[in-house]
Design a protein around this motif. Structure first.
Motif, PDB file in Angstrom:
ATOM      1  N   GLY A 235       0.806  -1.210   0.000  1.00 26.55           N
ATOM      2  CA  GLY A 235       0.000   0.000   0.000  1.00 26.55           C
ATOM      3  C   GLY A 235       0.838   1.258   0.000  1.00 26.55           C
ATOM      4  N   ARG A 236       0.277   2.314  -0.609  1.00 27.29           N
ATOM      5  CA  ARG A 236       0.942   3.613  -0.603  1.00 27.29           C
ATOM      6  C   ARG A 236      -0.100   4.687  -0.338  1.00 27.29           C
ATOM      7  NH1 ARG A 236       1.151   2.504  -6.151  1.00 27.29           N
ATOM      8  NH2 ARG A 236       2.272   0.687  -5.416  1.00 27.29           N
ATOM      9  N   VAL A 237       0.302   5.728   0.370  1.00 28.44           N
ATOM     10  CA  VAL A 237      -0.608   6.775   0.814  1.00 28.44           C
ATOM     11  C   VAL A 237      -0.279   8.079   0.106  1.00 28.44           C
ATOM     12  CG1 VAL A 237      -1.512   8.017   2.823  1.00 28.44           C
ATOM     13  CG2 VAL A 237      -0.671   5.666   3.075  1.00 28.44           C
ATOM     14  N   ARG A 238      -1.311   8.784  -0.350  1.00 29.24           N
ATOM     15  CA  ARG A 238      -1.136  10.121  -0.901  1.00 29.24           C
ATOM     16  C   ARG A 238      -0.930  11.103   0.255  1.00 29.24           C
ATOM     17  NH1 ARG A 238       0.428  10.739  -5.794  1.00 29.24           N
ATOM     18  NH2 ARG A 238      -0.564  12.774  -5.911  1.00 29.24           N
ATOM     19  N   VAL A 239       0.089  11.937   0.127  1.00 31.00           N
ATOM     20  CA  VAL A 239       0.442  12.906   1.169  1.00 31.00           C
ATOM     21  C   VAL A 239       0.819  14.234   0.522  1.00 31.00           C
ATOM     22  CG1 VAL A 239       1.259  11.138   2.790  1.00 31.00           C
ATOM     23  CG2 VAL A 239       2.858  12.159   1.155  1.00 31.00           C
TER      24      VAL A 239
ATOM     25  N   PRO B  73      11.443   3.754  10.119  1.00 25.40           N
ATOM     26  CA  PRO B  73      11.377   4.742  11.194  1.00 25.40           C
ATOM     27  C   PRO B  73      10.377   5.861  10.896  1.00 25.40           C
ATOM     28  CG  PRO B  73      13.657   4.206  10.696  1.00 25.40           C
ATOM     29  CD  PRO B  73      12.819   3.578   9.617  1.00 25.40           C
ATOM     30  N   ASP B  74       9.559   6.185  11.890  1.00 25.68           N
ATOM     31  CA  ASP B  74       8.613   7.306  11.848  1.00 25.68           C
ATOM     32  C   ASP B  74       7.472   7.131  10.859  1.00 25.68           C
ATOM     33  OD1 ASP B  74      10.168   8.710  13.775  1.00 25.68           O
ATOM     34  OD2 ASP B  74      11.504   9.431  12.188  1.00 25.68           O
ATOM     35  N   LEU B  75       7.307   5.962  10.273  1.00 23.75           N
ATOM     36  CA  LEU B  75       6.181   5.731   9.379  1.00 23.75           C
ATOM     37  C   LEU B  75       4.926   5.504  10.213  1.00 23.75           C
ATOM     38  CD1 LEU B  75       5.305   5.263   6.387  1.00 23.75           C
ATOM     39  CD2 LEU B  75       5.630   2.816   6.817  1.00 23.75           C
ATOM     40  N   PRO B  76       3.894   6.329  10.029  1.00 23.53           N
ATOM     41  CA  PRO B  76       2.667   6.150  10.828  1.00 23.53           C
ATOM     42  C   PRO B  76       2.042   4.775  10.568  1.00 23.53           C
ATOM     43  CG  PRO B  76       2.645   8.271   9.676  1.00 23.53           C
ATOM     44  CD  PRO B  76       3.788   7.479   9.113  1.00 23.53           C
ATOM     45  N   PRO B  77       1.515   4.124  11.594  1.00 21.39           N
ATOM     46  CA  PRO B  77       0.849   2.839  11.372  1.00 21.39           C
ATOM     47  C   PRO B  77      -0.299   2.992  10.381  1.00 21.39           C
ATOM     48  CG  PRO B  77       1.195   3.239  13.718  1.00 21.39           C
ATOM     49  CD  PRO B  77       1.546   4.512  13.013  1.00 21.39           C
ATOM     50  N   LEU B  78      -0.464   2.005   9.535  1.00 21.48           N
ATOM     51  CA  LEU B  78      -1.490   2.067   8.502  1.00 21.48           C
ATOM     52  C   LEU B  78      -2.875   2.290   9.105  1.00 21.48           C
ATOM     53  CD1 LEU B  78      -2.025   1.819   5.453  1.00 21.48           C
ATOM     54  CD2 LEU B  78      -2.264  -0.647   5.783  1.00 21.48           C
TER      55      LEU B  78
ATOM     56  N   GLU C 210       6.894   0.897   1.185  1.00 27.93           N
ATOM     57  CA  GLU C 210       5.448   0.805   1.112  1.00 27.93           C
ATOM     58  C   GLU C 210       4.926   0.077   2.353  1.00 27.93           C
ATOM     59  OE1 GLU C 210       4.014   0.169  -3.284  1.00 27.93           O
ATOM     60  OE2 GLU C 210       5.894  -0.910  -2.991  1.00 27.93           O
ATOM     61  N   TYR C 211       3.609   0.115   2.521  1.00 27.31           N
ATOM     62  CA  TYR C 211       2.994  -0.592   3.635  1.00 27.31           C
ATOM     63  C   TYR C 211       2.773  -2.058   3.270  1.00 27.31           C
ATOM     64  CZ  TYR C 211       1.898   3.686   6.234  1.00 27.31           C
ATOM     65  OH  TYR C 211       1.991   4.858   6.954  1.00 27.31           O
ATOM     66  N   PRO C 212       3.242  -2.995   4.097  1.00 29.28           N
ATOM     67  CA  PRO C 212       2.849  -4.390   3.892  1.00 29.28           C
ATOM     68  C   PRO C 212       1.372  -4.524   4.236  1.00 29.28           C
ATOM     69  CG  PRO C 212       4.094  -4.153   5.941  1.00 29.28           C
ATOM     70  CD  PRO C 212       4.128  -2.814   5.259  1.00 29.28           C
ATOM     71  N   LEU C 213       0.646  -5.351   3.495  1.00 29.91           N
ATOM     72  CA  LEU C 213      -0.803  -5.455   3.680  1.00 29.91           C
ATOM     73  C   LEU C 213      -1.247  -6.779   4.295  1.00 29.91           C
ATOM     74  CD1 LEU C 213      -2.164  -3.808   0.396  1.00 29.91           C
ATOM     75  CD2 LEU C 213      -1.867  -2.773   2.656  1.00 29.91           C
ATOM     76  N   ALA C 214      -0.414  -7.807   4.238  1.00 32.75           N
ATOM     77  CA  ALA C 214      -0.800  -9.096   4.804  1.00 32.75           C
ATOM     78  C   ALA C 214      -0.773  -9.036   6.326  1.00 32.75           C
ATOM     79  CB  ALA C 214       0.135 -10.194   4.300  1.00 32.75           C
TER      80      ALA C 214
END
Length: 338
Positions: free
Chosen positions: A129-133, A304-309, A292-296
């Motif tokens: 997953g990827r987030v628009r920012v 580091p510092d990546l907000p939880p999905l 990217e965010y793992p989805l499984a």
């Protein structure tokens, strides 16, 4: 999305004039598992090499842009040699699912990923997953806006950048069309154009422009910033990120995903490949290599510092409905933004 690599087909070629699979890439019926990949070869090949060993059969890959490969698969129909479609975005998978070209995946496979990151009918599943920012220059922006709708206001005139040819930007605009309708989206795009929005070749160039202060703010995907920090060091990156709150359309969480072609001659191997892409090994690869965010379920990012999905406030949208890309491209051309 990332630096260009040699591909079997040009990312700029029209799907209607693509050569048949066996001619274009030397892939024929004698091949093992055949994958059409909309993900960049430089990024995904190391993982697909591991997939080949995990599945236990030869793997042939055709690389190209996700939207073009999706269109090609629709054109090939049940005569395609492809067994698996690995897409850069959900919209290209949605287009195939809508036409009945993907088979429903086994429920245990689907259940490994949250419902919002897989097809409602079970035809595809997200793998990352990827987030628009909003990326912004703190020397020029005291407080980043909390909605992309604010970007048409006078205070942001000549201060905003975007990457119009980027698939993720186009998917975001498609998402806005689904959420708010074509008329509202068209007026917003016209407002951006009138407000002096600046175009960049890709998200990397846009982030560099924000980082150097050439532009105050840019609409990007989150992982570009985290990759830059990993490469340069946090003290060498000036730009900051703002995650939009309240389910704003600018906070879209899109996915790269995978589906098995209906009528695949190598169905068992294709299903094993899907399960491999959801394995801890593959999910950790996406997290570590692309940020990217793992989805499984059971796999979390250690960036580091990546907000939880689960902490993000994304708009509620069926990602399969992002399939109307051609209408989005038509709209962007009509308002003069591509």
């Amino acid at each position: 999305m990332r630096p260009s690599v040699t591909r079997c087909i040009s990312a700029l070629a029209l799907a209607a004039v693509l050569l048949p699979l066996g001619t274009a890439c030397g892939i024929g019926s004698e091949a093992g598992l055949v994958i059409y990949s909309g993900r960049n070869e430089g990024l995904i090949k190391p993982l697909l090499d591991k997939l080949e060993k995990a599945v236990g059969t030869d793997v042939e890959v055709r690389y190209g842009a996700s939207a073009e490969l999706s269109a090609q698969l629709l054109e090939e129909g049940d005569k395609t040699k492809a067994d698996l479609f690995l897409s850069q975005d959900a919209g290209a998978l949605g287009a195939l699912a809508k036409q009945g070209r993907l088979e429903k995946l086994p429920q245990p496979t689907l259940d490994r990923v949250a419902k919002q990151f897989r097809a409602g009918g079970g035809e595809w599943v997200g793998v990352s997953g990827r987030v628009r920012v909003l990326a912004y220059h703190p020397g020029q922006v005291t407080k980043a806006p909390d909605s992309v709708h604010d970007l048409v206001k006078p205070e942001w005139k000549d201060k905003v950048g975007y990457a119009p040819t980027n698939a993720s930007f186009q998917a975001f605009v498609t998402g806005m069309r689904v959420l708010e309708g074509d008329d509202a989206t068209r007026e917003w795009l016209k407002g951006l154009k009138a407000n002096g929005i600046k175009a960049y070749d890709d998200n990397l160039a846009l982030l560099d422009a924000v980082d150097s202060g050439q532009v105050a703010l840019g609409m990007i995907n989150h992982y570009y910033w985290y990759e830059k920090v990993a490469e340069k060091g946090a003290d060498k990156v000036t730009a900051k990120l703002h995650y939009l709150p309240g389910g704003d359309p600018g906070a879209l969480i899109n996915v790269a995903g995978v589906g098995v072609l209906a009528g695949s001659e190598h169905n068992a191997a294709a299903l094993k490949a899907v399960d491999f892409l959801l394995s801890k090994e593959a999910q950790t690869y996406f997290a570590d290599e692309t940020k990217e965010y793992p989805l499984a379920s059971g796999v979390t990012s250690t960036v580091p510092d990546l907000p939880p999905l689960e902490s993000l406030k994304a708009p509620e949208i069926d990602l399969g409905k992002l399939e109307s890309l051609q209408q989005t491209l038509t709209m962007l051309r009509e308002v003069g933004m591509v």
